[in-house]
Write an enzyme that holds these catalytic residues in place. Structure first.
Site, PDB file in Angstrom:
ATOM      1  N   HIS A   1      29.103 -75.130 -54.187  1.00 16.34           N
ATOM      2  CA  HIS A   1      27.868 -74.460 -53.765  1.00 16.34           C
ATOM      3  C   HIS A   1      27.508 -73.395 -54.777  1.00 16.34           C
ATOM      4  O   HIS A   1      28.384 -72.692 -55.286  1.00 16.34           O
ATOM      5  CB  HIS A   1      28.054 -73.827 -52.382  1.00 16.34           C
TER       6      HIS A   1
ATOM      7  N   ASP B   1      22.539 -70.223 -39.651  1.00 17.96           N
ATOM      8  CA  ASP B   1      22.254 -70.045 -41.082  1.00 17.96           C
ATOM      9  C   ASP B   1      20.885 -70.611 -41.413  1.00 17.96           C
ATOM     10  O   ASP B   1      20.129 -70.023 -42.181  1.00 17.96           O
ATOM     11  CB  ASP B   1      23.315 -70.710 -41.959  1.00 17.96           C
TER      12      ASP B   1
ATOM     13  N   LYS C   1      28.303 -72.310 -43.734  1.00 17.62           N
ATOM     14  CA  LYS C   1      27.996 -73.744 -43.918  1.00 17.62           C
ATOM     15  C   LYS C   1      29.223 -74.488 -44.427  1.00 17.62           C
ATOM     16  O   LYS C   1      29.556 -75.566 -43.965  1.00 17.62           O
ATOM     17  CB  LYS C   1      26.920 -73.915 -45.000  1.00 17.62           C
TER      18      LYS C   1
ATOM     19  N   SER D   1      26.191 -66.635 -45.361  1.00 20.66           N
ATOM     20  CA  SER D   1      25.349 -67.829 -45.348  1.00 20.66           C
ATOM     21  C   SER D   1      26.086 -69.007 -45.986  1.00 20.66           C
ATOM     22  O   SER D   1      26.178 -70.098 -45.407  1.00 20.66           O
ATOM     23  CB  SER D   1      24.046 -67.520 -46.111  1.00 20.66           C
TER      24      SER D   1
ATOM     25  N   ARG E   1      15.174 -64.997 -44.455  1.00 22.42           N
ATOM     26  CA  ARG E   1      15.519 -64.152 -45.613  1.00 22.42           C
ATOM     27  C   ARG E   1      14.676 -64.528 -46.818  1.00 22.42           C
ATOM     28  O   ARG E   1      14.257 -63.672 -47.597  1.00 22.42           O
ATOM     29  CB  ARG E   1      17.013 -64.293 -45.949  1.00 22.42           C
TER      30      ARG E   1
HETATM   31  N1  URA Z   1      22.853 -70.140 -50.993  1.00 25.44           N
HETATM   32  C1  URA Z   1      22.993 -70.066 -49.638  1.00 25.44           C
HETATM   33  O1  URA Z   1      23.337 -71.056 -48.995  1.00 25.44           O
HETATM   34  N2  URA Z   1      22.771 -68.913 -49.034  1.00 25.44           N
HETATM   35  C2  URA Z   1      22.406 -67.788 -49.703  1.00 25.44           C
HETATM   36  O2  URA Z   1      22.220 -66.776 -49.092  1.00 25.44           O
HETATM   37  C3  URA Z   1      22.250 -67.858 -51.111  1.00 25.44           C
HETATM   38  C4  URA Z   1      22.481 -69.059 -51.734  1.00 25.44           C
END
Ligand code: URA
Length: 448
Positions: free
Chosen positions: A83, A162, A188, A184, A169
């Site tokens: 990620h 999220d 996930k 966040s 956000r």
């Molecule tokens: N990627 C995400 O999933 N969340 C964030 O807050 C920033 C990048």
């Protein structure tokens, strides 16, 4: 539940919230008892005041617990995801998932949409005609089992809190907060049933947290969350002082990802893909040397196997697999404008943020909750940091919906491409952060 405004005031005043109050507030938002404007205000208070370790833990636990956590142990093989904290031109996930799956590691990937000025993997995937990112859980398992990777968004089933907070956000200026980004991403990822996680933490002016010290703290925070909750996690600090690759904008980036999958594409994109693929394979238990792992990843791009795996993924998720080998079938913008240098000089910088913001302004991202995105708009940057250019040489192409948007895009290119004497670029990959600490990453030792 405490009256929401009292909690907002308490955080605004820098107080540490009681776990039960914070949990009730977050759950209340999902249940409709806390309004969007109250949550927006609360998030801004968190952005300025931060969260302490216990509050962050409540955030992660509540976000994770807002949906199901997958048990993928039946696969009997490593499940590794990657990620990114978000950047401009960052299409790495679209290449990595099929590549690493082809090399024998399952990749159950849950991504996001564009966030603030940065692009999102889901929006890029949805540029592919027919591609579905909102699969049922049943279909998620089927695709993962048969293709070895699957790419979906936060759903009503997994990390729904999220999904709501992420969208909010993005349009309220509340992204650049270490605890909010960490919660966040990790909520996930922890729901995905992984055996390992690689994080790409962006550094530089195009990142949400551009300053290296903050990026390092974000990396450490996320690694600690992963490790504490039983998912071996490592993070790499990577350059976002320039866009990654040449393409910025959904369909253009998707096309560039396909080029990389076919063994081509910009050198830095390929280099980062190979680096992160090696990290994922190692976390998956592959004991070959770094050079050996990089070599198998590079070979898989060059011999067409990764590309064919992508075709299978696109097909399995409802998209038109023919676009993978023929990216010119992706949506195309009606207006294209070539931007040329108005003088001779050295390109000292290509600032990512003006380009990312321009893509949003041109309709390729969201300014308000629920906005549709135009997949076709964006840029192809035709120069690079350190290049010597002559007057009249092409700097970039703007892809826009109309002439007014093209003009705004042209302005963004002129703002982003800086001429000067001292071209300085961050190393593509500078540091590795693990549970044992931080170590510098040496530059590439071979030409891939
Ligand atoms: N990627 C995400 O999933 N969340 C964030 O807050 C920033 C990048």
């Amino acid at each position: 539940m405490k009256v929401p405004v009292r909690l907002i005031e308490a955080k605004r005043n820098g107080e540490v919230l009681e776990p039960a109050d914070l949990r009730a507030f977050l759950e209340g938002y999902l249940a409709g008892a806390v309004e969007e404007y109250q949550m927006a205000s609360f998030l801004m208070a968190v952005l300025f005041r931060g969260l302490d370790a216990r509050e962050l833990d409540v955030f992660v636990t509540t976000m994770l617990g807002s949906g199901a956590s997958l048990d993928l142990s039946y696969l009997g093989a490593p499940r590794i995801d990657k990620h990114s904290t978000g950047g401009v031109g960052d299409k790495v996930s679209l290449v990595l998932a099929p590549l690493v799956a082809e090399l024998g590691v399952y990749v159950p990937m849950m991504s996001g949409r564009g966030l603030g000025h940065t692009g999102g993997t889901l929006d890029k995937l949805e540029a592919i005609p027919g591609f579905r990112t909102d699969l049922s859980l049943e279909r998620f398992h089927e695709v993962l089992r048969s293709v070895g990777c699957v790419m979906i968004g936060q759903t009503a089933d997994i990390a729904p809190l999220d999904r709501r907070l992420y969208d909010l956000r993005s349009v309220t200026g509340t992204v650049p907060s270490i605890p909010l980004i960490a919660a966040s991403i990790m909520s996930k990822k922890l729901a995905e049933g992984l055996t390992g996680l690689v994080l790409d933490v962006k550094v530089g002016s195009g990142a949400f947290l551009g300053d290296p010290t903050q990026a390092l703290e974000l990396a450490r925070t996320m690694v600690a969350i992963g490790e504490t909750r039983g998912v071996p996690t490592e993070a790499y600090l990577t350059a976002m002082d320039r866009p990654l690759g040449a393409a910025v904008g959904n369909a253009l980036e998707t096309a560039e990802a396909f080029e990389c999958l076919a063994g081509g594409g910009p050198g830095e994109l390929r280099e980062l893909v190979v680096h992160l693929a090696a990290a994922m394979l190692r976390l998956g238990g592959d004991t070959r040397s770094e050079a050996g792992l990089r070599g198998v990843a590079a070979a898989c791009l060059d011999d067409g196997r990764a590309l064919r795996r992508m075709e299978r993924l696109v097909d399995a998720q409802g998209g038109d697999p023919a676009v993978v080998a023929a990216p010119d079938r992706l949506p195309r913008a009606p207006v294209r404008r070539v931007i040329r240098a108005d003088r001779e000089g050295t390109v000292a910088a290509i600032l990512p943020r003006p380009l990312g913001e321009a893509v949003v302004a041109m309709g390729g991202g969201r300014s308000r909750l629920g906005d549709d995105v135009d997949p076709a708009v964006g840029f192809r940057v035709r120069t690079r940091v350190g290049a010597s250019v002559r007057a009249g040489e092409v700097l970039a192409e703007v892809h826009a919906a109309d002439d007014v948007a093209a003009e705004a895009g042209a302005h963004a290119i002129r703002t982003a491409v800086r001429f000067g004497e001292d071209a300085e670029a961050l190393p593509l990959v500078s540091h590795r952060v693990t549970a044992s600490g931080v170590e510098p990453v040496p530059g590439p030792t071979e030409t891939l």
